[in-house]
Design a protein around this motif. Structure first.
Motif, PDB file in Angstrom:
ATOM      1  N   ASP A  81       0.828  -1.207   0.000  1.00  0.00           N
ATOM      2  CA  ASP A  81       0.000   0.000   0.000  1.00  0.00           C
ATOM      3  C   ASP A  81       0.861   1.256   0.000  1.00  0.00           C
ATOM      4  OD1 ASP A  81       1.037  -0.092   2.539  1.00  0.00           O
ATOM      5  OD2 ASP A  81      -0.891  -0.060   3.584  1.00  0.00           O
ATOM      6  N   PHE A  82       2.153   1.096  -0.365  1.00  0.00           N
ATOM      7  CA  PHE A  82       3.093   2.218  -0.368  1.00  0.00           C
ATOM      8  C   PHE A  82       2.897   3.047  -1.637  1.00  0.00           C
ATOM      9  CE2 PHE A  82       7.160   4.275  -1.259  1.00  0.00           C
ATOM     10  CZ  PHE A  82       7.516   4.789  -0.018  1.00  0.00           C
ATOM     11  N   GLU A  83       2.472   4.282  -1.472  1.00  0.00           N
ATOM     12  CA  GLU A  83       2.335   5.222  -2.582  1.00  0.00           C
ATOM     13  C   GLU A  83       2.801   6.584  -2.106  1.00  0.00           C
ATOM     14  OE1 GLU A  83      -0.953   6.907  -5.810  1.00  0.00           O
ATOM     15  OE2 GLU A  83      -1.545   5.450  -4.274  1.00  0.00           O
ATOM     16  N   ARG A  84       3.732   7.175  -2.836  1.00  0.00           N
ATOM     17  CA  ARG A  84       4.302   8.455  -2.454  1.00  0.00           C
ATOM     18  C   ARG A  84       4.476   9.345  -3.681  1.00  0.00           C
ATOM     19  NH1 ARG A  84       3.307   6.294   1.620  1.00  0.00           N
ATOM     20  NH2 ARG A  84       4.532   6.115   3.541  1.00  0.00           N
ATOM     21  N   LEU A  85       4.609  10.653  -3.430  1.00  0.00           N
ATOM     22  CA  LEU A  85       4.936  11.593  -4.485  1.00  0.00           C
ATOM     23  C   LEU A  85       6.442  11.746  -4.584  1.00  0.00           C
ATOM     24  CD1 LEU A  85       2.297  14.388  -3.828  1.00  0.00           C
ATOM     25  CD2 LEU A  85       2.147  12.465  -5.407  1.00  0.00           C
ATOM     26  N   THR A  86       6.920  11.894  -5.809  1.00  0.00           N
ATOM     27  CA  THR A  86       8.353  12.052  -6.033  1.00  0.00           C
ATOM     28  C   THR A  86       8.539  12.783  -7.351  1.00  0.00           C
ATOM     29  OG1 THR A  86      10.468  10.882  -6.167  1.00  0.00           O
ATOM     30  CG2 THR A  86       8.558   9.775  -7.124  1.00  0.00           C
ATOM     31  N   CYS A  87       9.758  12.761  -7.913  1.00  0.00           N
ATOM     32  CA  CYS A  87       9.997  13.372  -9.218  1.00  0.00           C
ATOM     33  C   CYS A  87      11.188  12.700  -9.881  1.00  0.00           C
ATOM     34  CB  CYS A  87      10.203  14.880  -9.103  1.00  0.00           C
ATOM     35  SG  CYS A  87      11.567  15.355  -8.037  1.00  0.00           S
ATOM     36  N   VAL A  88      11.233  12.784 -11.212  1.00  0.00           N
ATOM     37  CA  VAL A  88      12.349  12.247 -11.991  1.00  0.00           C
ATOM     38  C   VAL A  88      13.460  13.283 -11.987  1.00  0.00           C
ATOM     39  CG1 VAL A  88      13.090  11.386 -14.244  1.00  0.00           C
ATOM     40  CG2 VAL A  88      10.765  10.935 -13.447  1.00  0.00           C
ATOM     41  N   THR A  89      14.667  12.867 -11.595  1.00  0.00           N
ATOM     42  CA  THR A  89      15.777  13.815 -11.479  1.00  0.00           C
ATOM     43  C   THR A  89      16.766  13.732 -12.634  1.00  0.00           C
ATOM     44  OG1 THR A  89      17.008  12.226 -10.117  1.00  0.00           O
ATOM     45  CG2 THR A  89      15.633  13.845  -8.968  1.00  0.00           C
ATOM     46  N   GLY A  90      16.723  12.650 -13.431  1.00  0.00           N
ATOM     47  CA  GLY A  90      17.660  12.562 -14.542  1.00  0.00           C
ATOM     48  C   GLY A  90      17.516  11.272 -15.331  1.00  0.00           C
ATOM     49  N   LEU A  91      18.258  11.211 -16.438  1.00  0.00           N
ATOM     50  CA  LEU A  91      18.376  10.029 -17.280  1.00  0.00           C
ATOM     51  C   LEU A  91      19.858   9.703 -17.410  1.00  0.00           C
ATOM     52  CD1 LEU A  91      15.929  10.815 -20.236  1.00  0.00           C
ATOM     53  CD2 LEU A  91      15.778   8.825 -18.737  1.00  0.00           C
ATOM     54  N   LYS A  92      20.216   8.422 -17.396  1.00  0.00           N
ATOM     55  CA  LYS A  92      21.617   8.032 -17.549  1.00  0.00           C
ATOM     56  C   LYS A  92      21.701   6.705 -18.290  1.00  0.00           C
ATOM     57  CE  LYS A  92      23.825   6.610 -13.887  1.00  0.00           C
ATOM     58  NZ  LYS A  92      24.378   6.527 -12.519  1.00  0.00           N
ATOM     59  N   ALA A  93      22.883   6.439 -18.838  1.00  0.00           N
ATOM     60  CA  ALA A  93      23.105   5.180 -19.544  1.00  0.00           C
ATOM     61  C   ALA A  93      23.214   4.042 -18.542  1.00  0.00           C
ATOM     62  CB  ALA A  93      24.374   5.265 -20.380  1.00  0.00           C
ATOM     63  N   SER A  94      22.646   2.892 -18.908  1.00  0.00           N
ATOM     64  CA  SER A  94      22.737   1.701 -18.069  1.00  0.00           C
ATOM     65  C   SER A  94      24.021   0.941 -18.403  1.00  0.00           C
ATOM     66  CB  SER A  94      21.524   0.799 -18.294  1.00  0.00           C
ATOM     67  OG  SER A  94      21.716  -0.453 -17.659  1.00  0.00           O
ATOM     68  N   PRO A  95      24.708   0.382 -17.406  1.00  0.00           N
ATOM     69  CA  PRO A  95      25.910  -0.408 -17.685  1.00  0.00           C
ATOM     70  C   PRO A  95      25.643  -1.603 -18.587  1.00  0.00           C
ATOM     71  CG  PRO A  95      25.746   0.105 -15.341  1.00  0.00           C
ATOM     72  CD  PRO A  95      24.456   0.503 -15.964  1.00  0.00           C
ATOM     73  N   THR A  96      24.400  -2.093 -18.613  1.00  0.00           N
ATOM     74  CA  THR A  96      24.050  -3.264 -19.428  1.00  0.00           C
ATOM     75  C   THR A  96      23.348  -2.877 -20.728  1.00  0.00           C
ATOM     76  OG1 THR A  96      21.959  -3.490 -18.208  1.00  0.00           O
ATOM     77  CG2 THR A  96      23.859  -4.724 -17.383  1.00  0.00           C
ATOM     78  N   GLY A  97      23.333  -1.567 -21.041  1.00  0.00           N
ATOM     79  CA  GLY A  97      22.658  -1.091 -22.232  1.00  0.00           C
ATOM     80  C   GLY A  97      21.327  -0.453 -21.905  1.00  0.00           C
ATOM     81  N   GLY A  98      20.868   0.407 -22.791  1.00  0.00           N
ATOM     82  CA  GLY A  98      19.620   1.112 -22.533  1.00  0.00           C
ATOM     83  C   GLY A  98      19.834   2.307 -21.621  1.00  0.00           C
ATOM     84  N   ARG A  99      18.743   2.793 -21.050  1.00  0.00           N
ATOM     85  CA  ARG A  99      18.811   3.970 -20.179  1.00  0.00           C
ATOM     86  C   ARG A  99      18.107   3.695 -18.860  1.00  0.00           C
ATOM     87  NH1 ARG A  99      18.679   9.615 -23.461  1.00  0.00           N
ATOM     88  NH2 ARG A  99      19.676   8.937 -25.376  1.00  0.00           N
ATOM     89  N   LEU A 100      18.514   4.478 -17.877  1.00  0.00           N
ATOM     90  CA  LEU A 100      17.924   4.379 -16.552  1.00  0.00           C
ATOM     91  C   LEU A 100      17.270   5.706 -16.181  1.00  0.00           C
ATOM     92  CD1 LEU A 100      20.864   2.639 -14.638  1.00  0.00           C
ATOM     93  CD2 LEU A 100      18.737   1.550 -15.392  1.00  0.00           C
ATOM     94  N   LEU A 101      16.145   5.608 -15.482  1.00  0.00           N
ATOM     95  CA  LEU A 101      15.518   6.773 -14.875  1.00  0.00           C
ATOM     96  C   LEU A 101      16.102   6.963 -13.481  1.00  0.00           C
ATOM     97  CD1 LEU A 101      11.685   6.417 -15.563  1.00  0.00           C
ATOM     98  CD2 LEU A 101      13.258   8.047 -16.602  1.00  0.00           C
ATOM     99  N   CYS A 102      16.477   8.185 -13.167  1.00  0.00           N
ATOM    100  CA  CYS A 102      16.901   8.518 -11.813  1.00  0.00           C
ATOM    101  C   CYS A 102      15.726   9.217 -11.122  1.00  0.00           C
ATOM    102  CB  CYS A 102      18.117   9.437 -11.839  1.00  0.00           C
ATOM    103  SG  CYS A 102      19.545   8.742 -12.699  1.00  0.00           S
TER     104      CYS A 102
END
Length: 240
Positions: free
Chosen positions: A34-55
């Motif tokens: 039941d965990f729900e919280r407000l937050t925000c996306v702080t950045g995008l970065k390359a993943s070590p295994t390929g693709g991208r990650l959301l920070c």
């Protein structure tokens, strides 16, 4: 039923760049809890295994809740630049200091309906209700242009057993009290008409929580509420 659209490819990257630039508040839910919280996306970065990650800014209490489910699935929703609702899901998360890293989704769904985004309220924001002989004060948990979620603080009825309100009960001329902040004065926002839509009973603490839908709000009071929500959002971002 609401129609949906898919955002992907370059448009998806542009959407997340918008979230980062504008510091848009998003809602995050850990599936299976039941965990729900407000937050925000702080950045995008390359993943070590390929693709991208959301920070993503890590909300308080996340680590303990995530530990309960093992394979963490995160569900997000937010209001986009067109004020429509957007939703997406990611699987897996890494902790990097105060941030979370989770894979960039391939698709974000756009729901073709407008949604009033809920904003957590700072301490001291209250709903004041006067109905006949009843005087009640409720603390706001969150609020939107469409309604508010509250917890009962106190009332003047003696020997009350059970809930103070009933589902479907109409409320007339309630007031949202917003205490003064550093850059704004105290104000009262008048809700001409509201309705009790949901009642929750916190049995261990014997407290009642009430969800109200605002059914009538004139343009002046709607503007005041909009400005108050902007103030709450700025305070939320300062606490990050």
């Amino acid at each position: 039923m609401a129609e949906t659209g898919k955002v992907q490819g370059r448009k998806l990257l542009a959407l997340f760049e918008y979230l980062i630039e504008k510091q848009v508040i998003i809602s995050m839910h850990i599936e299976g809890t039941d965990f729900e919280r407000l937050t925000c996306v702080t950045g995008l970065k390359a993943s070590p295994t390929g693709g991208r990650l959301l920070c993503i800014d890590r909300p308080a209490g996340f680590v303990d809740q995530a530990a309960k489910v093992g394979d963490v699935v995160l569900k997000f929703n937010f209001n986009g630049p067109d004020r429509l609702e957007y939703i997406f899901t990611t699987r897996g998360v890494r902790h990097q200091g105060r941030e979370l890293e989770t894979p960039l989704p391939e698709v974000v769904e756009r729901i073709q309906r407008r949604k009033d985004f809920r904003m957590e309220t700072p301490p001291g924001v209250r709903l004041l209700v006067k109905q006949d002989k009843l005087h009640a004060i409720l603390d706001l948990i969150n609020v939107s242009l469409g309604g508010a979620f509250t917890v009962l603080r106190k009332h003047n009825l003696k020997n009350l057993q059970g809930s103070l309100f009933k589902e479907g009960q109409p409320i007339v001329n309630a007031g949202i009290l917003v205490p003064a902040g550093k850059d704004y004065d105290e104000q009262v926002i008048i809700i001409q008409k509201a309705e009790v839509r949901r009642i929750e009973h916190d049995k261990p603490n014997n407290r009642y929580r009430y969800a109200f839908q605002f059914t009538a709000l004139d343009s002046r009071e709607r503007h005041k509420l909009t400005q108050a929500i902007y103030h709450f959002q700025r305070q939320f971002l300062k606490r990050r």
